[in-house]
Scaffold this motif. Structure first.
Motif, PDB file in Angstrom:
ATOM      1  N   LEU A 117      59.881  63.390  40.968  1.00 41.22           N
ATOM      2  CA  LEU A 117      60.981  63.066  41.884  1.00 41.22           C
ATOM      3  C   LEU A 117      60.709  61.773  42.654  1.00 41.22           C
ATOM      4  O   LEU A 117      61.612  60.964  42.868  1.00 41.22           O
ATOM      5  N   TYR A 118      59.465  61.577  43.053  1.00 42.34           N
ATOM      6  CA  TYR A 118      59.090  60.348  43.757  1.00 42.34           C
ATOM      7  C   TYR A 118      59.331  59.129  42.868  1.00 42.34           C
ATOM      8  O   TYR A 118      59.858  58.117  43.317  1.00 42.34           O
ATOM      9  N   GLN A 119      58.964  59.227  41.604  1.00 35.30           N
ATOM     10  CA  GLN A 119      59.159  58.125  40.657  1.00 35.30           C
ATOM     11  C   GLN A 119      60.643  57.866  40.376  1.00 35.30           C
ATOM     12  O   GLN A 119      61.010  56.779  39.978  1.00 35.30           O
ATOM     13  N   GLN A 120      61.475  58.880  40.587  1.00 34.13           N
ATOM     14  CA  GLN A 120      62.923  58.722  40.445  1.00 34.13           C
ATOM     15  C   GLN A 120      63.539  58.106  41.701  1.00 34.13           C
ATOM     16  O   GLN A 120      64.750  57.966  41.788  1.00 34.13           O
ATOM     17  N   ASN A 121      62.692  57.770  42.674  1.00 28.97           N
ATOM     18  CA  ASN A 121      63.123  57.157  43.923  1.00 28.97           C
ATOM     19  C   ASN A 121      63.987  58.102  44.752  1.00 28.97           C
ATOM     20  O   ASN A 121      64.994  57.706  45.335  1.00 28.97           O
ATOM     21  N   ALA A 122      63.602  59.370  44.786  1.00 24.74           N
ATOM     22  CA  ALA A 122      64.347  60.372  45.559  1.00 24.74           C
ATOM     23  C   ALA A 122      64.177  60.126  47.049  1.00 24.74           C
ATOM     24  O   ALA A 122      63.090  59.791  47.515  1.00 24.74           O
ATOM     25  N   LEU A 123      65.258  60.293  47.776  1.00 24.02           N
ATOM     26  CA  LEU A 123      65.205  60.309  49.228  1.00 24.02           C
ATOM     27  C   LEU A 123      64.771  61.724  49.601  1.00 24.02           C
ATOM     28  O   LEU A 123      65.399  62.698  49.184  1.00 24.02           O
ATOM     29  N   ILE A 124      63.682  61.839  50.364  1.00 25.50           N
ATOM     30  CA  ILE A 124      63.119  63.154  50.678  1.00 25.50           C
ATOM     31  C   ILE A 124      63.302  63.429  52.160  1.00 25.50           C
ATOM     32  O   ILE A 124      62.812  62.683  53.002  1.00 25.50           O
ATOM     33  N   MET A 125      64.034  64.513  52.457  1.00 22.75           N
ATOM     34  CA  MET A 125      64.293  64.917  53.839  1.00 22.75           C
ATOM     35  C   MET A 125      63.550  66.222  54.088  1.00 22.75           C
ATOM     36  O   MET A 125      63.912  67.260  53.535  1.00 22.75           O
ATOM     37  N   VAL A 126      62.507  66.170  54.895  1.00 21.14           N
ATOM     38  CA  VAL A 126      61.613  67.319  55.098  1.00 21.14           C
ATOM     39  C   VAL A 126      62.041  68.124  56.323  1.00 21.14           C
ATOM     40  O   VAL A 126      62.327  67.568  57.380  1.00 21.14           O
ATOM     41  N   PHE A 127      62.071  69.451  56.159  1.00 20.75           N
ATOM     42  CA  PHE A 127      62.298  70.379  57.266  1.00 20.75           C
ATOM     43  C   PHE A 127      60.920  70.877  57.689  1.00 20.75           C
ATOM     44  O   PHE A 127      60.257  71.578  56.935  1.00 20.75           O
ATOM     45  N   MET A 128      60.484  70.508  58.864  1.00 18.81           N
ATOM     46  CA  MET A 128      59.116  70.816  59.275  1.00 18.81           C
ATOM     47  C   MET A 128      58.899  72.302  59.572  1.00 18.81           C
ATOM     48  O   MET A 128      57.789  72.789  59.490  1.00 18.81           O
ATOM     49  N   LYS A 129      59.943  73.035  59.874  1.00 22.34           N
ATOM     50  CA  LYS A 129      59.799  74.470  60.105  1.00 22.34           C
ATOM     51  C   LYS A 129      59.765  75.174  58.750  1.00 22.34           C
ATOM     52  O   LYS A 129      60.672  75.030  57.945  1.00 22.34           O
ATOM     53  N   ARG A 130      58.711  75.941  58.502  1.00 20.66           N
ATOM     54  CA  ARG A 130      58.578  76.645  57.225  1.00 20.66           C
ATOM     55  C   ARG A 130      59.426  77.904  57.197  1.00 20.66           C
ATOM     56  O   ARG A 130      59.633  78.547  58.207  1.00 20.66           O
ATOM     57  N   MET A 131      59.867  78.253  55.986  1.00 24.98           N
ATOM     58  CA  MET A 131      60.504  79.544  55.804  1.00 24.98           C
ATOM     59  C   MET A 131      59.389  80.585  55.884  1.00 24.98           C
ATOM     60  O   MET A 131      58.229  80.285  55.622  1.00 24.98           O
ATOM     61  N   MET A 132      59.727  81.815  56.204  1.00 26.86           N
ATOM     62  CA  MET A 132      58.714  82.849  56.467  1.00 26.86           C
ATOM     63  C   MET A 132      57.683  83.003  55.353  1.00 26.86           C
ATOM     64  O   MET A 132      56.516  83.209  55.605  1.00 26.86           O
ATOM     65  N   HIS A 133      58.084  82.919  54.122  1.00 24.27           N
ATOM     66  CA  HIS A 133      57.188  83.198  52.999  1.00 24.27           C
ATOM     67  C   HIS A 133      56.517  81.961  52.422  1.00 24.27           C
ATOM     68  O   HIS A 133      55.747  82.055  51.495  1.00 24.27           O
ATOM     69  N   ALA A 134      56.812  80.785  52.939  1.00 23.36           N
ATOM     70  CA  ALA A 134      56.410  79.542  52.284  1.00 23.36           C
ATOM     71  C   ALA A 134      55.033  79.045  52.715  1.00 23.36           C
ATOM     72  O   ALA A 134      54.663  79.128  53.878  1.00 23.36           O
ATOM     73  N   LYS A 135      54.304  78.497  51.740  1.00 20.10           N
ATOM     74  CA  LYS A 135      53.037  77.826  52.027  1.00 20.10           C
ATOM     75  C   LYS A 135      53.308  76.455  52.640  1.00 20.10           C
ATOM     76  O   LYS A 135      52.512  75.948  53.409  1.00 20.10           O
ATOM     77  N   PHE A 136      54.424  75.825  52.226  1.00 14.61           N
ATOM     78  CA  PHE A 136      54.750  74.456  52.611  1.00 14.61           C
ATOM     79  C   PHE A 136      56.113  74.414  53.291  1.00 14.61           C
ATOM     80  O   PHE A 136      56.955  75.267  53.047  1.00 14.61           O
ATOM     81  N   PRO A 137      56.356  73.373  54.090  1.00  9.90           N
ATOM     82  CA  PRO A 137      57.716  73.167  54.580  1.00  9.90           C
ATOM     83  C   PRO A 137      58.628  72.857  53.386  1.00  9.90           C
ATOM     84  O   PRO A 137      58.143  72.501  52.308  1.00  9.90           O
ATOM     85  N   HIS A 138      59.917  72.977  53.558  1.00 17.86           N
ATOM     86  CA  HIS A 138      60.857  72.679  52.490  1.00 17.86           C
ATOM     87  C   HIS A 138      61.519  71.331  52.725  1.00 17.86           C
ATOM     88  O   HIS A 138      61.455  70.775  53.818  1.00 17.86           O
ATOM     89  N   ALA A 139      62.154  70.820  51.677  1.00 21.92           N
ATOM     90  CA  ALA A 139      62.794  69.513  51.766  1.00 21.92           C
ATOM     91  C   ALA A 139      64.006  69.463  50.847  1.00 21.92           C
ATOM     92  O   ALA A 139      64.102  70.214  49.884  1.00 21.92           O
ATOM     93  N   LEU A 140      64.895  68.550  51.169  1.00 23.38           N
ATOM     94  CA  LEU A 140      65.981  68.195  50.258  1.00 23.38           C
ATOM     95  C   LEU A 140      65.557  66.915  49.563  1.00 23.38           C
ATOM     96  O   LEU A 140      65.103  65.965  50.211  1.00 23.38           O
TER      97      LEU A 140
END
Length: 145
Positions: A93-116
């Motif tokens: 996705l990075y190589q496709q030049n994706a715009l990454i919008m990160v949500f710093m609050k994690r969902m309850m079950h997630a190891k990582f924050p989520h992003a669009l």
């Protein structure tokens, strides 16, 4: 103390948070291509323009590759995924030049924050780049090709 993470695939059908889903589908007018695989198999077919997908987390690579192929074919794509820069799919996705919008609050079950991850159409990308070049030239900067 050992941290125990859930079994892989246990949250595959976890929906996008309701407020975010409403914003994406109703206000931004993206079509959810992963909503019903009987109507549209997003893992196999190229996606229409303004496609949105929250893929099953245990099998996201197939959907990410399909999103990248659809974007190369001219479709604007939005993906809801964990923010994990250590993975090969993130690199894709990075190589496709994706715009990454990160949500710093994690969902309850997630190891990582989520992003669009927003893959714009090439016309948007190339016109934006052309606009930056025109601006730099007008400002007197040298532009290398």
């Amino acid at each position: 103390m050992t941290i125990k993470f859930p079994q892989k695939g246990i949250y595959d059908n976890k929906p996008t948070p309701k407020n975010l889903y409403k914003l994406i589908t109703e206000e931004l007018k993206f079509t959810d291509v992963c909503l019903d695989k009987n109507k549209f198999n997003a893992a196999v077919k190229l996606w229409p323009n303004r496609a949105y997908c929250n893929p099953p987390f245990s099998n996201k690579e197939v959907f990410i590759l399909r999103a990248a192929a659809s974007n190369k074919a001219g479709s604007e794509v939005l993906l809801y995924l964990p923010f994990d820069p250590t993975t090969s799919w993130f690199r894709t996705l990075y190589q496709q030049n994706a715009l990454i919008m990160v949500f710093m609050k994690r969902m309850m079950h997630a190891k990582f924050p989520h992003a669009l991850y927003h893959l714009k159409t090439h016309t948007h990308t190339s016109s934006a780049a052309a606009e930056r070049i025109r601006y730099l030239k007008a400002a007197g900067s040298k532009v290398r090709k």
